[in-house]
Design an enzyme around this catalytic site. Structure first.
Site, mmCIF file in Angstrom:
data_model
loop_
_atom_site.group_PDB
_atom_site.id
_atom_site.type_symbol
_atom_site.label_atom_id
_atom_site.label_comp_id
_atom_site.label_asym_id
_atom_site.label_seq_id
_atom_site.Cartn_x
_atom_site.Cartn_y
_atom_site.Cartn_z
ATOM 1 C CD GLU A 1 16.060 -13.651 -8.034
ATOM 2 O OE1 GLU A 1 15.512 -14.110 -7.021
ATOM 3 O OE2 GLU A 1 15.739 -12.557 -8.530
ATOM 4 C CE LYS B 1 11.268 -3.154 -5.780
ATOM 5 N NZ LYS B 1 11.910 -4.269 -6.505
ATOM 6 C CG ASN C 1 1.324 0.163 4.340
ATOM 7 O OD1 ASN C 1 0.951 -1.007 4.242
ATOM 8 N ND2 ASN C 1 2.586 0.531 4.173
ATOM 9 N N GLY C 2 -0.991 -1.331 6.584
ATOM 10 C CA GLY C 2 -0.739 -2.148 7.773
ATOM 11 C C GLY C 2 -1.971 -2.953 8.112
ATOM 12 C CE LYS D 1 12.687 -11.627 -9.968
ATOM 13 N NZ LYS D 1 13.513 -11.334 -8.850
ATOM 14 C CD1 TRP E 1 -0.440 -6.306 -2.934
ATOM 15 C CD2 TRP E 1 -0.786 -6.853 -0.796
ATOM 16 N NE1 TRP E 1 -0.162 -7.637 -2.783
ATOM 17 C CE2 TRP E 1 -0.358 -8.004 -1.486
ATOM 18 C CE3 TRP E 1 -1.065 -6.972 0.559
ATOM 19 C CZ2 TRP E 1 -0.201 -9.243 -0.870
ATOM 20 C CZ3 TRP E 1 -0.916 -8.204 1.186
ATOM 21 C CH2 TRP E 1 -0.482 -9.327 0.468
ATOM 22 C CD GLU F 1 8.891 -11.975 -7.879
ATOM 23 O OE1 GLU F 1 9.982 -11.930 -8.475
ATOM 24 O OE2 GLU F 1 8.585 -11.180 -6.988
ATOM 25 N NE ARG G 1 4.949 1.457 -0.056
ATOM 26 C CZ ARG G 1 6.058 1.267 0.657
ATOM 27 N NH1 ARG G 1 7.198 1.663 0.199
ATOM 28 N NH2 ARG G 1 6.000 0.693 1.832
ATOM 29 C CB CYS H 1 -0.928 0.113 1.193
ATOM 30 S SG CYS H 1 -2.078 -1.253 1.336
ATOM 31 C CG HIS I 1 18.000 -37.826 -5.382
ATOM 32 N ND1 HIS I 1 18.380 -39.078 -5.023
ATOM 33 C CD2 HIS I 1 19.131 -37.176 -5.761
ATOM 34 C CE1 HIS I 1 19.705 -39.197 -5.141
ATOM 35 N NE2 HIS I 1 20.179 -38.042 -5.595
#
Ligand code: M6R
Length: 613
Positions: free
Chosen positions: A486, A608, A101-102, A490, A75, A493, A27, A2, A509
């Site tokens: 990574e 983000k 935000n929170g 990516k 968000w 995402e 955000r 947010c 395995h």
């Protein structure tokens, strides 16, 4: 998560709020809204979707002239994505508007209390209770100042918040408060601007005051006052942002992610600038503040981070253990904070975070400090909470990273970790000649990366050809395993496809069961050692009908005969090899995402900076 913006001054506020929200969109971007004071009343506009949609709607449907207002990009945490749940939220009677935000953890109790007092609620959010709680305290003590009313309200709130409150009863003032969610005040002349992120204020001012936890501030056009929730006035320190406004622009690229991939030669150069010793045989960090004896007496390192930063630390572990021979533990910050891990007293703790605001990493930092450890930070955002809370630290200097999927911040973290490996190695057994070779390899990184950037077109073709595969498996050994992790992160995402990573030899395995014509295996095969073994693994995949892309730097094998696609990158020193090897994976994820029609800068469900648990 947010983004929050607020302005009080002489200028028309609508465009300031909307421009600020555009900067903050990374955000959170499921809905957005603004509230301004016009002719003594709070006027709001909200919109589901991107800030661009809010901007378009505001152009035709929001005619209000005003010089004070607040805005929010959301968000979702409590309540689905809808206009009624978008912020700002109003109190019953419309006297107060809140952006937040929170998470208000005790919102159900507060809501029950307010329902008893006959307050009405129109959304499913936790935030709406804040607006009504403030209204309740206003009615209880009408003689109190705006700041005092908000302060009294917040004393009943459990959870986290960065918030801004606007009121038609107090028309010249915005109240902001912070507990665990970032907020800063940008200081102008005859105007002040508040935001959850420096990116939103940089075009107006470079002078900022960061709020600390449990601080509350009253913001007017020509002054501001910060107090704590419990004790009284705070002596504030003004910081200089030193942030280039153009960092927040696309500069002709279609997406920030692509721009930031191409920025890596310079972001890595910036991470290294001024950080080599005069004889070029070691690195040095002004911010580390440890004497050589202290560096030498460190027996163990512990790194805590989340997401991409965690993978950078995992790669750092391989480098530090290999070159400096210091044992390294790497912990997910989100796990470490709740684990009572036994650690020895001569352990040096590092927390690594691009944003410097990730709540789990911050909590891990507090936990390590509580246990009495010296905690160092590696962060990109100057003045961020982690940067201000650690005992000492190293800035990445990667510049503003706007793409939600981290790219240049990851490689600058890897660069700093590689430089730490050199520093610790030189404090121990690495001789100066070997140190010089290492330093020289680091210095050649920008050139090597420029070379890899040339392969973008080839990788785009590969992405277009294989984007519809069902499974993507990323494989690497040793330090290339975190790079493979990574690469898979990516792709997940930004392209929303099934991607996993394994140490190459672990395939047999279990994961080998996934191999079919529908799977694409991406081998990061850039280490000379273990190459023969990797060739065997590639053949095992091919024998089962799987498709293979290999990232290689070797000239011995005829890779084109072994693999479906080959991406050649320059052969470099082992200390920088993971950095160079990571770039093709960034391109691959980017181009697969774009080919599949995804908005790679605003991947669904993500934000983000993760500032809620
Ligand atoms: O700001 P931080 O480095 O603390 O963020 C940690 C993760 O949330 C972050 O790396 C996340 O995994 C990114 N979306 C990766 O692209």
């Amino acid at each position: 998560m947010c983004g929050i913006i607020g302005y009080v001054g002489q200028k028309q506020v609508k465009s300031i709020l909307i421009n600020g929200l555009k900067r903050l969109e990374y955000r959170g971007y499921d809905s957005a809204g603004i509230a301004v004071l016009a002719q003594g009343e709070i006027c709001t506009m909200k919109c589901v979707g991107k800030v661009a949609e809010l901007a378009a709607k505001a152009q035709t449907h929001f005619p209000y002239a005003s010089t004070i207002g607040i805005g929010h990009t959301r968000w979702a945490t409590h309540g689905n994505v809808s206009e009624k749940n978008a912020h700002p939220h109003l109190s019953d009677g419309n006297y107060f508007a809140v952006v937040h935000n929170g998470i208000v953890e005790n919102y159900l109790q507060i809501k029950a209390f307010l329902l008893e007092k006959r307050y009405h609620f129109y959304s499913d959010t936790d935030t709406e209770i804040l607006a009504n709680l403030i209204d309740y305290h206003y009615r209880k003590a009408m003689q109190c100042s705006f700041g005092e009313i908000v302060r009294k309200s917040l004393l009943h709130v459990e959870g986290t918040y960065g918030l801004a409150v606007l009121s038609s009863i107090f028309p010249d003032e915005i109240i902001v408060a912070r507990k665990s969610s970032p907020l800063l005040i940008g200081l102008g002349y005859g105007e002040n601007i508040i935001a959850s992120d420096a990116a939103a204020v940089a075009r107006y001012t470079q002078r900022v005051v960061y709020l600390n936890d449990e601080e509350i501030a009253s913001i007017r056009s020509d002054n501001f006052l910060v107090t704590t929730l419990r004790e009284g006035v705070v002596d504030t320190v003004c910081h200089n942002l030193d942030l280039e406004v153009r960092d927040a622009d696309l500069a002709g690229y279609p997406y920030y992610m692509l721009k930031e991939i191409f920025e890596q030669p310079s972001s890595i150069e910036n991470a290294m600038r001024g950080r080599f010793t005069e004889d070029n045989s070691s690195s040095k960090f002004g911010g580390l503040s440890l004497a050589p004896q202290e560096l030498r007496s460190v027996k163990r390192l512990l790194f805590c981070a989340c997401g991409t930063a965690y993978y950078a630390c995992l790669a750092g572990k391989y480098l530090i253990e290999k070159y400096a021979r210091i044992p390294v533990d790497v912990e997910y910050a989100s796990e470490f904070r709740y684990r009572n891990a036994p650690f020895q007293s001569d352990t040096l703790v590092f927390v690594v975070s691009q944003s410097g605001e990730t709540i789990d990493t911050l909590a891990a930092l507090y936990e390590a400090k509580r246990k009495g450890y010296t905690v160092m930070g590696i962060t990109n955002v100057v003045g961020s909470t982690i940067a201000r809370t650690t005992d000492a630290g190293i800035y990445q200097h990667a510049g503003l990273e706007m793409g939600v999927a981290s790219t240049k911040a990851f490689t600058s973290q890897l660069t700093i970790l590689s430089m730490l490996a050199l520093l610790f190695a030189r404090q121990r057994d690495m001789d100066s000649f070997t140190g010089q070779q290492y330093a020289c390899a680091l210095k050649s990184l920008p050139a090597a990366i420029n070379e890899v950037l040339q392969s973008s077109k080839q990788i785009r073709h590969i992405a277009e050809k294989y984007c519809n595969q069902k499974h993507f498996l990323f494989l690497g050994r040793q330090v290339m395993y975190p790079i493979a992790l990574e690469g898979a992160l990516k792709l997940k995402e930004i392209a929303y496809v099934h991607a996993e990573a394994f140490p190459t030899a672990e395939m047999k395995h279990g994961p080998i069961a996934l191999i079919s014509e529908q799977s694409l295996c991406i081998f990061v095969a850039t280490q000379r050692e273990l190459l023969e073994k990797t060739v065997n693994n590639i053949q095992e995949v091919k024998a089962r009908g799987g498709k293979v892309v290999a990232i290689i730097n070797d000239k011995k094998y005829i890779w084109e005969e072994l693999c479906d696609e080959v991406i050649r990158i320059p052969e470099v020193h082992g200390g920088v090899n993971p950095i160079v090897s990571a770039i093709p994976l960034q391109f691959l994820a980017y181009y697969i995402g774009v080919t599949l029609g995804c908005d790679v800068d605003r991947p669904r469900n993500l934000a983000k900076s993760v500032t809620v648990e």
